[in-house]
Design a protein around this motif. Structure first.
Motif, PDB file in Angstrom:
ATOM      1  N   UNK A   1      -8.698  69.214  93.891  1.00  0.00           N
ATOM      2  CA  UNK A   1      -7.819  68.799  94.988  1.00  0.00           C
ATOM      3  C   UNK A   1      -8.073  69.738  96.157  1.00  0.00           C
ATOM      4  N   UNK A   2      -8.261  69.166  97.329  1.00  0.00           N
ATOM      5  CA  UNK A   2      -8.663  69.956  98.492  1.00  0.00           C
ATOM      6  C   UNK A   2      -8.047  69.415  99.766  1.00  0.00           C
ATOM      7  N   UNK A   3      -8.215  70.194 100.843  1.00  0.00           N
ATOM      8  CA  UNK A   3      -7.747  69.762 102.160  1.00  0.00           C
ATOM      9  C   UNK A   3      -8.903  69.878 103.150  1.00  0.00           C
ATOM     10  N   UNK A   4      -9.392  68.762 103.711  1.00  0.00           N
ATOM     11  CA  UNK A   4     -10.414  68.844 104.755  1.00  0.00           C
ATOM     12  C   UNK A   4      -9.781  69.306 106.069  1.00  0.00           C
ATOM     13  N   UNK A   5     -10.463  70.247 106.760  1.00  0.00           N
ATOM     14  CA  UNK A   5      -9.874  70.842 107.960  1.00  0.00           C
ATOM     15  C   UNK A   5     -10.679  70.599 109.231  1.00  0.00           C
ATOM     16  N   UNK A   6     -11.929  70.152 109.096  1.00  0.00           N
ATOM     17  CA  UNK A   6     -12.768  69.897 110.272  1.00  0.00           C
ATOM     18  C   UNK A   6     -13.505  68.574 110.101  1.00  0.00           C
ATOM     19  N   UNK A   7     -14.096  68.091 111.204  1.00  0.00           N
ATOM     20  CA  UNK A   7     -14.897  66.867 111.139  1.00  0.00           C
ATOM     21  C   UNK A   7     -16.098  67.061 110.228  1.00  0.00           C
ATOM     22  N   UNK A   8     -16.680  68.277 110.234  1.00  0.00           N
ATOM     23  CA  UNK A   8     -17.800  68.554 109.337  1.00  0.00           C
ATOM     24  C   UNK A   8     -17.381  68.466 107.874  1.00  0.00           C
TER      25      UNK A   8
ATOM     26  N   UNK B   1     -10.408  58.644  93.592  1.00  0.00           N
ATOM     27  CA  UNK B   1      -9.955  59.386  94.774  1.00  0.00           C
ATOM     28  C   UNK B   1      -8.503  59.040  95.047  1.00  0.00           C
ATOM     29  N   UNK B   2      -7.677  60.077  95.225  1.00  0.00           N
ATOM     30  CA  UNK B   2      -6.248  59.867  95.456  1.00  0.00           C
ATOM     31  C   UNK B   2      -5.798  60.622  96.699  1.00  0.00           C
ATOM     32  N   UNK B   3      -4.949  59.970  97.488  1.00  0.00           N
ATOM     33  CA  UNK B   3      -4.405  60.608  98.683  1.00  0.00           C
ATOM     34  C   UNK B   3      -3.192  59.819  99.149  1.00  0.00           C
ATOM     35  N   UNK B   4      -2.509  60.380 100.141  1.00  0.00           N
ATOM     36  CA  UNK B   4      -1.435  59.622 100.765  1.00  0.00           C
ATOM     37  C   UNK B   4      -2.045  58.500 101.595  1.00  0.00           C
ATOM     38  N   UNK B   5      -1.441  57.351 101.547  1.00  0.00           N
ATOM     39  CA  UNK B   5      -1.928  56.234 102.354  1.00  0.00           C
ATOM     40  C   UNK B   5      -0.749  55.447 102.887  1.00  0.00           C
ATOM     41  N   UNK B   6      -0.981  54.709 103.935  1.00  0.00           N
ATOM     42  CA  UNK B   6       0.067  53.875 104.516  1.00  0.00           C
ATOM     43  C   UNK B   6      -0.351  52.421 104.384  1.00  0.00           C
ATOM     44  N   UNK B   7       0.550  51.612 103.857  1.00  0.00           N
ATOM     45  CA  UNK B   7       0.264  50.188 103.680  1.00  0.00           C
ATOM     46  C   UNK B   7       1.444  49.372 104.186  1.00  0.00           C
TER      47      UNK B   7
ATOM     48  N   UNK C   1     -10.486  73.565 102.176  1.00  0.00           N
ATOM     49  CA  UNK C   1      -9.674  74.485 101.384  1.00  0.00           C
ATOM     50  C   UNK C   1      -9.362  73.842 100.034  1.00  0.00           C
ATOM     51  N   UNK C   2      -9.646  74.576  98.946  1.00  0.00           N
ATOM     52  CA  UNK C   2      -9.342  74.089  97.597  1.00  0.00           C
ATOM     53  C   UNK C   2      -7.896  74.426  97.259  1.00  0.00           C
ATOM     54  N   UNK C   3      -7.124  73.418  96.837  1.00  0.00           N
ATOM     55  CA  UNK C   3      -5.732  73.630  96.431  1.00  0.00           C
ATOM     56  C   UNK C   3      -5.656  73.843  94.923  1.00  0.00           C
ATOM     57  N   UNK C   4      -6.399  73.013  94.197  1.00  0.00           N
ATOM     58  CA  UNK C   4      -6.323  73.056  92.731  1.00  0.00           C
ATOM     59  C   UNK C   4      -7.657  72.591  92.160  1.00  0.00           C
TER      60      UNK C   4
ATOM     61  N   UNK D   1      -4.851  66.699 105.296  1.00  0.00           N
ATOM     62  CA  UNK D   1      -4.101  65.910 104.319  1.00  0.00           C
ATOM     63  C   UNK D   1      -4.743  66.095 102.946  1.00  0.00           C
ATOM     64  N   UNK D   2      -3.967  66.496 101.918  1.00  0.00           N
ATOM     65  CA  UNK D   2      -4.545  66.734 100.591  1.00  0.00           C
ATOM     66  C   UNK D   2      -5.276  65.516 100.036  1.00  0.00           C
ATOM     67  N   UNK D   3      -6.400  65.787  99.367  1.00  0.00           N
ATOM     68  CA  UNK D   3      -7.230  64.751  98.767  1.00  0.00           C
ATOM     69  C   UNK D   3      -7.606  65.197  97.361  1.00  0.00           C
ATOM     70  N   UNK D   4      -7.476  64.284  96.405  1.00  0.00           N
ATOM     71  CA  UNK D   4      -7.790  64.589  95.007  1.00  0.00           C
ATOM     72  C   UNK D   4      -9.014  63.777  94.586  1.00  0.00           C
ATOM     73  N   UNK D   5     -10.044  64.467  94.085  1.00  0.00           N
ATOM     74  CA  UNK D   5     -11.269  63.798  93.643  1.00  0.00           C
ATOM     75  C   UNK D   5     -11.468  64.072  92.151  1.00  0.00           C
ATOM     76  N   UNK D   6     -11.629  62.997  91.380  1.00  0.00           N
ATOM     77  CA  UNK D   6     -11.914  63.134  89.956  1.00  0.00           C
ATOM     78  C   UNK D   6     -13.259  62.488  89.662  1.00  0.00           C
ATOM     79  N   UNK D   7     -14.170  63.289  89.056  1.00  0.00           N
ATOM     80  CA  UNK D   7     -15.490  62.798  88.691  1.00  0.00           C
ATOM     81  C   UNK D   7     -15.695  62.924  87.186  1.00  0.00           C
TER      82      UNK D   7
END
Length: 351
Positions: free
Chosen positions: A14-21, A36-42, A2-5, A108-114
């Motif tokens: 910016x998108x949300x992956x919803x399946x393993x595919x 690539x930007x996303x929420x991460x835990x460190x 799903x494309x968010x922005x 989980x939202x993911x932002x990709x900049x190319x």
């Protein structure tokens, strides 16, 4: 997917992956050099006191951006990880320029900049989005001759039912009882046939009804039986449908279905090669020659080669050829890789 922005000028999606595919598609969309930007835990070491804490630190979740150096999709665990140097993030928690691995997670939202989004990266993204919109699968939950159907859609589950059988008690084993069971099964089948584009039916439930229904399908409706699998659950109804979803049955089956289709296409090429068919080409030289002549009917290409063969893919598509991407993660992909990673069935002989 799903494309968010989307900001085409800045090259940001910016998108949300919803399946393993979706994760598998992203493993080939994300490339070295992307941001690539996303929420991460460190785990952050607490140094606020006079002495550094002796424990392993505190886990903190925050938004982080990395300049990608490598991407790995782990087929057996279904995990996608991107590794690179940190360019964006809270400087009090992470040193910019240090290495970090982001695990790209479902929902989980993911932002990709190319710098530039290639036509084929956008095509792949579009295919993932379109596939998520289709009604791919349904879950049929059966218990005590009551059926509930869960339609798997992009926005969630759409429920249909219940379909009530009104079957006499188990102790009354009569022809009339079996007749009513068959009538109940046919009501379910009629409801299923009214749904278009279904590639998978998960028949779930706690008792023997699910297996009896599947046996009836095999006998009377073999086409539906071929796309059906059985899944045991503790209960029927909507709770049973949710139980199937939690098990990840739909995601695994969707991936297996895609792989099966890809392997069938590779096997078609291998069979033509074994028969010394004139309507086959494989390897870069032969396929390029066939493409220049407009002879390609169907082109199979390993996913790892797509980014470097975009000109060839454009040529094949412009000439009316069909293009099928083959994953390098399964046996079919490895067989295609042994042929140079690219092969084609032809409309006419080229030699």
């Amino acid at each position: 997917m799903r494309i968010i922005q989307e900001d085409k000028k800045k090259g940001v999606i910016e998108l949300i992956p919803e399946t393993l595919d979706d994760l598998w598609h992203l493993s080939h969309i994300i490339e070295e050099g992307d941001l690539v930007s996303s929420k991460t835990t460190r785990r952050i070491q607490d140094t606020s006191g006079e002495r550094i804490r002796r424990d392993r630190g505190v886990k903190k979740t925050f938004y982080l951006g990395i300049r990608v150096e490598s991407v790995k999709f782990h087929r057996y665990t279904g995990k996608l990880r991107a590794t690179g140097t940190i360019e964006k993030g809270p400087e009090d928690l992470v040193p910019l320029g240090s290495h970090h691995t982001i695990e790209i997670k479902l929902n989980t939202p993911l932002r990709i900049k190319k710098e530039t989004w290639s036509k084929w990266a956008l095509r792949r993204l579009k295919d993932a989005i379109e596939s998520s919109k289709r009604l791919y699968a349904i879950i049929l939950a059966l218990e005590d001759y009551t059926a509930d159907i869960g339609l798997i859609r992009q926005y969630g589950i759409e429920y249909y039912g219940p379909i009530i059988g009104g079957i006499p008690g188990k102790r009354i084993q009569t022809k009339d009882r079996r007749k009513k069971i068959i009538q109940f099964y046919e009501k379910i089948i009629e409801a299923i046939k009214n749904l278009k584009g279904i590639e998978l039916i998960v028949i779930a439930g706690p008792g023997f009804t699910k297996t009896d229904f599947h046996s009836y399908l095999k006998e009377k409706h073999p086409k539906l039986a071929k796309i059906s699998i059985i899944e045991s659950t503790g209960t029927g109804g909507r709770v049973g449908i949710q139980e199937v979803l939690k098990k990840g049955t739909i995601e695994r089956a969707a991936t297996e279905n895609r792989i099966a289709k890809e392997i069938r296409n590779v096997n078609e090429v291998l069979e033509k090669i074994a028969k010394s068919s004139d309507l086959i080409a494989y390897g870069e030289k032969e396929v390029t020659e066939a493409a220049n002549m407009g002879a390609i009917k169907k082109l199979l290409i390993i996913d790892k080669l797509v980014s470097e063969k975009e000109t060839l893919l454009d040529l094949v598509e412009n000439m009316g050829g069909e293009i099928i991407l083959i994953s390098s993660e399964h046996e079919g992909g490895k067989q295609l890789e042994a042929l140079g990673g690219i092969a084609a069935t032809l409309r006419f002989k080229i030699h």
